[in-house]
Design an enzyme around this catalytic site. Structure first.
Site: not given
Ligand code: PMP
Length: 346
Positions: A54, A281
């Site tokens: 981010k 994630s």
């Molecule tokens: N994984 C994590 C740990 C995140 O914090 C985020 C962002 N919220 C994402 C994946 C997904 O990324 P994006 O917002 O670009 O879809």
């Protein structure tokens, strides 16, 4: 971007901050899954300033907003976020001299709240009764409407979010893949705001014709597939109860689903077997990449991102024993090798 109108002081601060954001290494994982040899290449986003993907978005939104005059010195930054965005906005916002106010669902991990506070930002916790994620956005909007000199990054709709990935993550990945003479068949990324999958996808489609681009969601909570909040899941950072404006499903290939427990098991194995201390994630993205690779067949190459590290999840199920269920893929995966490719130098 019209950078000629930008305060030279701000411009030089933004330029110096950019040295600690982006240009991350590429992890090259050799795997065997159900008898097939496949390769997953993942951007190592832990290497960013605050340890997550981010930072790229936050820096790009600030840079663009300063350039077109929407953000000025003295403004307060106010945003609704499930955590990593708050951490990035707080750190980079403070580096640029702004006050930062974060509206955040109160069930997010304690580490995230403590980190945001440690960067000098103010946190407004939002309970389920107050509307959770949607409530956080409404409260941030109301604050911006009531107070003068507030800047709302609006990560779920701001075009600078996917643009950050189209102009940094995507081109870096391209240079790194060409450096090892690899043409990827697919890219997959879990959808929070959708900035990563839309931005990286746009660039990769231009330079690797034929590549497929897949959004990923928790099988326990398939918001992209259903269009609304359904079920519960433990993959913090993705599937925030609604389909963000940035996500254009008609421009993407098939949605990939993974179980949250399976993602936890994979993240645990990436740390314990390969020394890659990633968050949940990232485990999900690895499983999504393996699912696509298995379908593509022996020798398949799939790209993804490892969005953050395990540090923010030390008090969560990531660090407990997770039950292995019958339809999980992690037990059928052999993590047979790891190489790290240097950053692209962009
Ligand atoms: N994984 C994590 C740990 C995140 O914090 C985020 C962002 N919220 C994402 C994946 C997904 O990324 P994006 O917002 O670009 O879809």
């Amino acid at each position: 971007m019209n950078s000629t109108t930008m305060d030279p002081n701000v411009e030089s601060r933004l330029a110096s901050i950019s040295h600690v954001i982006g240009d991350t290494p590429l992890l090259d994982l050799a795997c065997r899954v159900n008898g097939k040899s496949v390769r997953v290449l993942a951007k190592h986003e832990t290497a960013n300033l605050t340890g997550s993907v981010k930072d790229r978005m936050a820096l790009h939104i600030f840079r663009q907003a300063y350039a077109d005059g929407r953000l000025k010195q003295g403004d307060t930054i106010a945003e609704a976020t499930s955590g990593n965005t708050g951490i990035s906005l707080a750190a980079i916002g403070r580096m640029l001299g702004h006050k930062v106010r974060i509206f955040m669902p109160d069930w997010m991990s304690r580490e995230r709240a403590l980190l945001i506070r440690s960067f000098g930002a103010e946190i407004i916790p939002v309970s389920k009764e107050e509307g959770g994620f949607q409530g956080s956005i409404q409260m941030a909007d109301a604050f911006a409407a009531a107070e003068p000199h507030v800047f709302r990054p609006q990560q779920f709709s701001c075009p600078s979010n996917p643009a950050a990935h189209e102009t940094s993550t995507g081109p870096e990945l391209e240079v790194q893949l060409r450096g090892v003479d690899v043409t990827p068949q697919a890219f997959v990324a879990g959808v929070g705001t959708g900035g990563t999958v839309m931005g990286v996808g746009t660039h990769l489609r231009k330079v690797f014709p034929g590549i497929t681009i897949h959004p990923l969601e928790p099988a326990n909570s398939p918001t992209l597939t259903t269009g609304h909040k359904v079920g519960h899941h433990r993959i913090q950072g993705i599937s925030d109860e609604f389909i963000p404006e940035i996500v254009k499903l008609d421009q993407l290939d098939e949605i990939v689903q993974v179980w949250d427990g399976d993602s936890i098991l994979m993240a645990q194995r990436l740390a314990s077997e390969l020394g890659l201390a990633v968050g949940i994630s990232s485990g999900a993205n690895m499983l999504g990449a393996l699912q696509l690779a298995e379908k593509l067949g022996d020798g398949a190459v799939v790209c993804t991102v490892f969005s953050d590290s395990n540090k923010k999840y030390l008090s969560t199920d990531l660090c407990s024993e997770e039950a292995v269920l019958d339809d999980y893929r992690t037990p059928h995966v052999e993590l047979s090798g790891l190489a790290v490719h240097a950053s692209a130098g962009l």
